[in-house]
Design a protein around this motif. Structure first.
Motif: not given
Ligand SMILES: Cc1cc2nc3c(=O)[nH]c(=O)nc-3n(C[C@H](O)[C@H](O)[C@H](O)COP(=O)(O)OP(=O)(O)OC[C@H]3O[C@@H](n4cnc5c(N)ncnc54)[C@H](O)[C@@H]3O)c2cc1C
Length: 430
Positions: A86-94
């Motif tokens: 189970k992973l915690k999201r690491k998502a970004f907008i440039d």
């Protein structure tokens, strides 16, 4: 199963992606073994399959398990046992080279001051507006988020992803995919980093070993009545027969997971239905996979709304599982929805942009790179889609054909939904 003997079946399942596999799995589970699943590739999984190359595992662009239904989580845990993390999201907008946490609309704090103010003021005005039901996706965005957020993120990003003007799109796909913080949450997120995470994918699951295909393989192992490298060429609804690799297979009922448009095209459906199917539009996604000889600081995926950047999203395959790449290396996928006519030229432009965005360094050694095409990737939600799909599905169901999956139902959805739709179709069939 010996295919030359299978000429009659009660239920013929078209397609061996997750929707087809789930249908077959649930038929087996209910003791109904009079079915046949046919798949044109020599492997199962469709878009949920994975490719192994030089010790790297690549999915068909990112394929992460967003599990919200307790049934699916329990089922997948049973299938994969300990092979699930189970992973915690690491998502970004440039945004101008700065990484703004996803979703943009709940993280205005991370923007340059003038843009933050513009987005916040726009959202405050939108919250006070009493405008009527939106007529298109643009109006929906303006109502939900205001002019600033629309101008700086929603419009350019969605324009790039869907290759369609937001004015020409509907918004009935947004549901779980576009997080909708309320005005109090937008205000809080403009003042400081919010404690709350938004969206359907704040946590996700992924196999520890074997990529997304680990799930596909575990599922396929439970399904005996299958025929690989079986290309469905024609469906005759009147005679209830399918031509597969030149051979006739008789069926009583059909489960379709092929793109709806393709099914109608190869079938004996009436001319007016074929005309409806021709109205269905979709994007094609080209994916450039590559790997470098360095451990890059992990992120899961990044969005690029800018017009002058030749991709809309970059994901880091090796960040989902250390097993996806050999030690000391990192692997990535780059997604573009624009038509690519010259791959070497496109690849050069992509690597230049990746260096400029600080994702890789000029000194990094590219260990491998290869392209994948997802011919039917996103079904476009224009004004023709809903009436055409409804008409086609009604006709098919009258002709004992039931559809499942992102492409069978011509919708924007994810793997969990495919798995559940397979289960639910079996309830209908039995
Ligand atoms: C770019 C992208 C990223 C995505 N990322 C995610 C994600 O991170 N998480 C998530 O949950 N979902 C994701 N999805 C969605 C996910 O891929 C789908 O929801 C899911 O794979 C649909 O499964 P399916 O079985 O319905 O369709 P498919 O996987 O398309 O399976 C259909 C099968 O039919 C077969 N077929 C087609 N034509 C014929 C024929 N004539 N004869 C025989 N067989 C045929 C195909 O080979 C294929 O195996 C993503 C989709 C895309 C496009």
């Amino acid at each position: 199963m010996n295919k030359t003997k299978v000429l009659h079946t009660d239920i013929l399942i078209l397609g061996g992606g997750l929707s087809g596999l789930s249908t077959a799995f649930h038929l087996e589970k209910s003791g109904h073994t009079n079915y046949l699943l046919v798949e044109k590739n020599n492997f199962f999984g469709g878009l949920s399959a994975s490719t192994e190359k030089q010790g790297f595992t690549f999915d068909y662009s990112g394929h992460l398990l967003h599990l919200r239904d307790p049934y699916t989580l329990k089922w997948i845990r049973t299938l994969l046992k300990a092979n699930l993390s189970k992973l915690k999201r690491k998502a970004f907008i440039d945004f101008d080279g700065k990484r703004v946490p996803f979703p943009f609309q709940a993280n205005l704090w991370a923007l340059p001051e003038s843009v933050r103010q513009e987005c916040l003021q726009g959202a405050l005005q939108a919250a006070q507006s009493t405008s009527k039901k939106p007529k298109n996706f643009e109006e929906w965005c303006l109502r939900a988020f205001g002019t600033g957020i629309y101008r700086h993120f929603m419009r350019p990003y969605n324009r790039k992803l869907w290759q369609t003007d937001p004015k020409k799109m509907m918004w009935d796909w947004c549901g779980p995919f576009v997080p909708e913080p309320d005005i109090a949450q937008i205000k809080r997120g403009a003042a400081a980093k919010p404690r709350q995470a938004f969206g359907y994918n704040t946590y996700f699951y992924y196999p520890k070993r074997g990529g997304c295909a680990a799930l596909v393989n575990a599922l396929a192992a439970k399904i005996p009545n299958t025929w690989l490298q079986a290309n469905v060429e024609k469906i005759d609804f009147k005679k209830k027969e399918a031509r597969i690799n030149g051979q006739t297979v008789y069926f009583k009922r059909l489960v379709n997971t092929l793109p709806l448009k393709d099914l109608i095209k190869i079938s004996t459906a009436p001319a007016d239905l074929k005309a409806e199917a021709r109205k269905l539009k979709h994007t094609t996604v080209e994916v450039l996979n590559f790997a470098v000889n360095r451990t890059v600081e992990p992120f899961h995926w990044l969005y690029f709304p800018q017009e002058n950047v030749p991709f809309y999203r970059v994901g880091m395959q090796s960040s989902f599982s250390p097993d996806n790449a050999p030690e000391g290396c990192s692997s990535f996928y780059v997604e573009t929805a624009e038509k690519i006519t010259d791959r070497p030229k496109a690849e050069k432009a992509i690597f230049q942009a990746l260096i400029q965005k600080g994702i890789i360094d000029r000194q990094d050694k590219i260990l491998l790179s290869f392209w994948q095409t997802l011919p039917v990737a996103y079904s476009i939600y224009d004004k023709n889609r809903a009436p055409a799909v409804n008409k086609i599905l009604r006709w098919l169901s009258k002709n004992h054909c039931f559809c499942a999956g992102r492409y069978g139902l011509w919708e924007y959805s994810f793997m969990e939904r495919s798995l559940l739709q397979g289960r639910d179709i079996v309830k209908k069939l039995l």
